[in-house]
Each structure stands twice: as C-alpha cells, then as structure tokens.
Scaffold this active site. Structure first.
Site, mmCIF file in Angstrom:
data_model
loop_
_atom_site.group_PDB
_atom_site.id
_atom_site.type_symbol
_atom_site.label_atom_id
_atom_site.label_comp_id
_atom_site.label_asym_id
_atom_site.label_seq_id
_atom_site.Cartn_x
_atom_site.Cartn_y
_atom_site.Cartn_z
ATOM 1 N N ASP A 11 0.853 -1.183 0.000
ATOM 2 C CA ASP A 11 0.000 0.000 0.000
ATOM 3 C C ASP A 11 0.896 1.242 0.000
ATOM 4 O OD1 ASP A 11 -2.397 1.607 0.503
ATOM 5 O OD2 ASP A 11 -1.686 1.752 2.565
ATOM 6 N N ASP A 13 -0.204 5.183 0.850
ATOM 7 C CA ASP A 13 -0.460 6.137 1.934
ATOM 8 C C ASP A 13 -0.751 5.408 3.242
ATOM 9 O OD1 ASP A 13 -0.211 8.092 -0.041
ATOM 10 O OD2 ASP A 13 -2.361 8.078 -0.451
#
Length: 152
Positions: A11, A13
C-alpha cells in the site's frame, strides 16, 4: 515456461508514506523509516515491489493523475536511493460508490500486476496499514498480510 516471480504488493499512503488525507503534494511526502528495511529485505530476496493504492482523490477532483504521478515518481526516487526498486504503481482512481473491481479490497489491481509481471500471487505478500482494505484484499487472494502503522 519461465518461473513465476514473487511480489510484495505494498500500500502507499499510511504504509510507505505518512497519510495526510488525499496525500498528493510532494511537499507533504514523508516516508516511514521503518518500512525501508522491510522492503529492502524482500527486494534482496528477489521479490518484485509493486505499489497497490486507492487514489479516489482523482475522481473526487482533489488532484490530477499528473499530481499523483509526480508524487509517485518522487517516492520511487527515494526508495531507489535505499536500494529498492519499485517496479510500478498500480492505482484505482475510483470513489467507493463507483463499485469498480480495482478499488481495494477488491483484487483487480493485484490481478493486473500479476498478469503484467508474471507473478505467482500465492507466493506473494501484501503489506499495508488497513485490515479492512489491504488485509481483506490479501484474504480474498489467500495470501499473507503484514500490517504496519495501521488502524482497523
């Protein structure tokens, strides 16, 4: 036939960089120092590093694809300095109400990346900050999930 590769689907953020809410300005880019050795270890073991990220700020009109791409380019440059090549950023620009197959926790982005790079999904790993998106996506694929920095 060539041997399939392993990947770390990571991922963006909240996992690679601090999440300021629709993070897209290079001036807001701050890396989590503790993710660097984790990714370096996997990279050195031969894993392909691929970023899988929801970026609904694009379809919400908060920032452009070009803004996101500039942010991603800078992020990749920082990781290269630490000896980690991010192979590619796969992103979903859709809002939750658009019900696409690429928005996490759906598995579309990983499936696209696996097809493009010849990746064995079952031998791969998801690293993220959210059980409800990253963890659920990993669970749907039947692969390992490592939670970092996260919530829920």
């Amino acid at each position: 036939m060539d041997k399939l590769r392993k990947a770390v689907f990571v991922d963006r953020d909240g996992t690679l960089n601090y999440d300021n809410g629709y993070t897209h300005k290079i001036s807001d880019l701050k890396i989590y120092d503790d993710i660097i050795p984790v990714l370096k270890d996997y990279y050195d073991q031969g894993y392909v590093i691929i970023v899988i990220t929801n970026q609904s700020g694009i379809n919400r009109g908060y920032y452009s694809i070009e803004d996101m791409e500039a942010f991603n380019t800078r992020l990749a440059e920082i990781f290269i300095k630490h000896g980690i090549k991010i192979e590619e950023f796969f992103y979903c620009p859709h809002r939750p109400d658009e019900h696409c197959s690429c928005r996490k926790p759906e598995t579309g982005l990983i499936e696209m990346a696996a097809e493009k790079y010849g990746i064995d999904i079952k031998s791969s790993i998801v690293i993220g900050d959210s059980e409800s998106t990253d963890g659920k996506m990993a669970s749907r694929l039947g692969i390992k999930f490592i939670k970092v920095h996260g919530y829920n």
